[in-house]
Design an enzyme around this catalytic site. Structure first.
Site, PDB file in Angstrom:
ATOM      1  N   ASP A 290     -61.452  19.888  -5.124  1.00  0.00           N
ATOM      2  CA  ASP A 290     -62.708  20.554  -5.466  1.00  0.00           C
ATOM      3  C   ASP A 290     -63.126  20.221  -6.898  1.00  0.00           C
ATOM      4  OD1 ASP A 290     -60.548  21.929  -6.512  1.00  0.00           O
ATOM      5  OD2 ASP A 290     -61.024  23.835  -5.556  1.00  0.00           O
TER       6      ASP A 290
ATOM      7  N   ASP B  34     -56.682  22.485  10.441  1.00  0.00           N
ATOM      8  CA  ASP B  34     -55.890  21.336  10.009  1.00  0.00           C
ATOM      9  C   ASP B  34     -54.444  21.411  10.481  1.00  0.00           C
ATOM     10  OD1 ASP B  34     -56.716  18.985   8.809  1.00  0.00           O
ATOM     11  OD2 ASP B  34     -55.655  19.414   6.945  1.00  0.00           O
TER      12      ASP B  34
END
Length: 729
Positions: free
Chosen positions: A444, A145
């Site tokens: 998450d 990323d």
């Protein structure tokens, strides 16, 4: 059976797994009943006292007790149905042949090569590439990323080394298949070990030199294609603004062979497209790109997500997962299998509570007895179907799409680049109804929670040999920064339209809803911790008694509540195989979190809600300095930086020490201890907990000591609090 995740239809009598309720369940329920009565009695006592004599102090103490009662009540949901599990890998052969195993896509996420060293990600990837699993069914996707050519270079090196490492592990039945961990452990040695070790160290040196210089030495590249790959890093290429990069597949299972002529797993490097004008949604955005790109290339029905530092510690982990996925009797709504986050390199007494034993293992077993544990962001195997509510507009991304072309073909690569572009998600349901969910820093937890609300279930698999091992911060500032980021994200979930305390309780079930509410409201622990760290002590400095005398029957209620809560948690730690010292350090860190991360997270979230501030995603550094490591191994707290996070805890340390000493003076002067006993007990308990702070503020001279600036400001704040309180009292 092909690539489905169901089992054979024949009648089989050998089990693949068993589920056993834990023996302490009944004791937990009985204790919860009596402790609840005690809490109600305490709140009644507080309310009556407040009505009889209203004071700010009485109101604050009532508020603290009410929050403690709420958090304790939600925590009991974990203790109502805890279970343990066991799998039988040896029985898999009765359910499926290796050729019938489902394909597996592994996602490894990394970002900043200077905070998350590329060799860390390389070791994680190599450890899963060498799984005891059919290599033609295994694909590893690396999400960079940060868009760094240093990471791409590291994985080019890893692809070459894998041709030696994979056959070496399988030929010699190596269990420790992370190269760095294996060569560090020296558990086994074979004729070719020295050569493999030398090649690994040479690879590591090349990668680390490239990171140190910030550039690639093109002498290390072996062919023209590798050189062309780096041509995409032009002058306008930045980590936050660049087109998608999906490097020609580093390894392709249909073509590449290892040194023993065995098939290699697929290995693909991905850096998604980014634009400074579009939100990129942090890790959740990266995972959704991985979902789409892998869908166009391999589209495996099973997905494993891993953080860059969470390497595989057991090559048979996928087989443990199949013991659930291939069971014909398993609930069709089983969506994922979560393994605990366990960390290596933790010092003997775990001074920062880095293992998070209570959250990652003890409470996870409790949720497993309901509808399953939470997804913790790594070490989780998903059915791909859980992320899709139905057919997608792009046919190549549907979960039943069969990839029948080479993943290196022009058509497949073109589609992969298309779905990795930063504009692809415009006017789509990605991040809201499809894929990993956006809208919070704890993607998450939020994704897992919403999946549970849709009816999906999970399983907590906690084998004796840890399936994965990761890194934990070894300095206090990094630990608290990470927890502050979690605090902001959790509160975003707590106060969103799908709040667990309202929507979750109705959509899943009451107990599971309370479990998610406990985590979502985690940062409000700061309210009672802060009140009890300051108010009774300031009252003591002003010779004001705010608790029942030691001879008062209500005093026994306080003692029961205090010892009951601490005793229950200590017992749980002991039953989980931990030491009393580790439990003590964990409860100390609970106090430190409440006086730092939780406070700042709560304030940051409140500011964000009114539009004053926004909190960005900061990667926790995995780079470790040698002196820090040395102090950490000796069990010495690491401060070092003049961070505002340290101010509340150091101010509390000063207040508690001064108030305790003042209380002793008053006892000798007035010959009266009963009225101030509870306040002195709290101050004394805080002093014992704060010993590492006093040591860092006064006794230490090393670089990890508390900065003088923080100490002086804390003393000033403590004095100011006393002056203000003297007016109120």
């Amino acid at each position: 059976m092909g690539d489905s995740t169901g089992g054979k239809s024949s009648t089989i009598h050998v089990p693949l797994h068993i589920r056993v309720p834990l023996s302490r369940t009944s004791a937990n329920r009985v204790f919860a009943f009596f402790y609840s009565l005690a809490i109600l009695a305490l709140l009644y006592h507080r309310c009556i006292a407040l009505l009889q004599s209203f004071t700010i102090v009485s109101l604050l103490i009532l508020m603290a007790d009410a929050v403690l009662a709420f958090m304790w009540a939600t925590s009991q949901a974990f203790r109502m149905c805890p279970v343990g599990r066991r799998v039988f890998i040896e029985h898999l052969e009765h359910y499926a042949k290796e050729s019938d195993y489902p394909r597996l896509d592994v996602f490894v996420c990394t970002s900043d090569p200077y905070k998350e060293p590329p060799m860390c990600a390389v070791n994680t990837a190599l450890s899963v590439m060498s799984y005891d699993y059919p290599t033609e069914k295994l694909s590893v996707y690396v999400s960079d990323d940060g868009g760094s050519k240093l990471t791409l270079f590291a994985f080019m090196e890893a692809a070459r080394f894998a041709a030696l490492w994979l056959p070496y592990c399988k030929k010699n039945k190596i269990v420790e298949r992370c190269p760095e961990a294996y060569f560090r452990s020296n558990l086994s040695w074979f004729p070719e070990t020295d050569q493999i070790k030398m090649m690994y160290e040479n690879m590591r040196d090349r990668v680390e030199k490239a990171v140190q210089k910030g550039s690639i030495c093109y002498d290390y590249l072996t062919n023209e294609g590798e050189g062309e790959a780096f041509s995409r890093w032009t002058d306008g290429f930045t980590p936050q603004n660049h087109p998608p990069v999906i490097q020609q597949v580093l390894l392709e299972s249909s073509k590449d062979k290892d040194n023993a002529s065995h098939t290699m797993p697929n290995l693909v490097y991905i850096s998604r497209g980014k634009s400074t004008t579009l939100p990129h949604h942090f890790k959740a955005g990266a995972l959704n790109v991985l979902l789409r790109v892998s869908g166009t290339m391999s589209n495996a029905p099973v997905i494993l997500t891993l953080d860059t530092d969470m390497y595989s510690n057991d090559p048979q982990t996928p087989l443990r997962v199949l013991c659930y996925l291939l069971d014909p009797a398993m609930d069709p709504k089983l969506g994922y299998i979560q393994f605990p986050q366990i960390f290596h390199g933790i010092n003997e007494n775990d001074i920062y509570g880095g293992q998070l034993k209570l959250e990652f293992q003890i409470e996870a077993s409790g949720m497993d007895g309901l509808v399953g544990s939470t997804y913790t962001g790594t070490g989780c195997f998903f059915r791909r179907g859980v992320f899709f509510g139905g057919p997608l507009e792009t046919p190549e991304l549907n979960q039943d799409h069969l990839v029948n072309k080479s993943i290196n073909s022009k058509e497949v690569l073109a589609m992969a680049h298309h779905v990795a572009d930063c504009n692809f998600e415009k006017q789509t349901k990605w991040g809201t109804e499809i894929g990993f969910r956006y809208g919070t820093l704890v993607e998450d937890f939020y994704t897992d929670y919403l999946l549970k609300c849709k009816g999906w279930k999970s399983i907590f698999c906690n084998p004796k040999r840890p399936a994965f091992l990761g890194n934990s911060p070894i300095n206090l500032h990094s630990t608290l920064n990470q927890l502050m980021r979690w605090s902001v994200g959790l509160l975003e979930v707590a106060f969103c339209r799908y709040s667990p305390i309202t929507f979750g309780v109705k959509s899943i079930n009451p107990l599971t809803g309370l479990c998610y509410a406990h985590y979502a409201f985690w940062p409000i622990w700061s309210i009672p911790i802060t009140i009890y760290a300051f108010v009774p002590q300031i009252a003591l400095l002003n010779c004001a008694s705010i608790f029942p005398k030691a001879s008062d029957p209500w005093f026994l209620l306080y003692i029961f509540l205090f010892l009951g809560a601490y005793g229950q948690e200590c017992l749980e730690f002991m039953l989980a195989g931990e030491t009393i010292q580790r439990w003590w350090n964990n409860q100390r860190m609970w106090t430190i979190r409440g006086l730092s991360s939780f406070i700042f997270g709560l304030v940051e979230c409140l500011l964000k809600f009114i539009g004053i501030s926004t909190f960005g995603f900061n990667v926790t550094s995995k780079v470790i300095e040698e002196e820090q490591r040395k102090r950490y191994n000796q069990g010495i707290f690491e401060f070092g930086v003049p961070s505002p996070l340290f101010l509340p805890m150091t101010t509390a340390a000063v207040i508690n020490l001064v108030s305790f000493l003042w209380g002793i003076v008053q006892v000798f002067k007035q010959r009266e201890l009963e009225g101030l006993f509870t306040q002195m007990l709290l101050a004394g308990f805080a002093i014992v907990n704060c010993w590492p702070l006093y040591e860092a503020m006064v006794l230490r001279t090393d670089e990890g000591k508390m900065p003088v600036k923080i100490t002086l400001i804390s003393i000033t704040l403590a004095w100011a609090l006393y002056l203000v309180s003297s007016i109120a009292f």
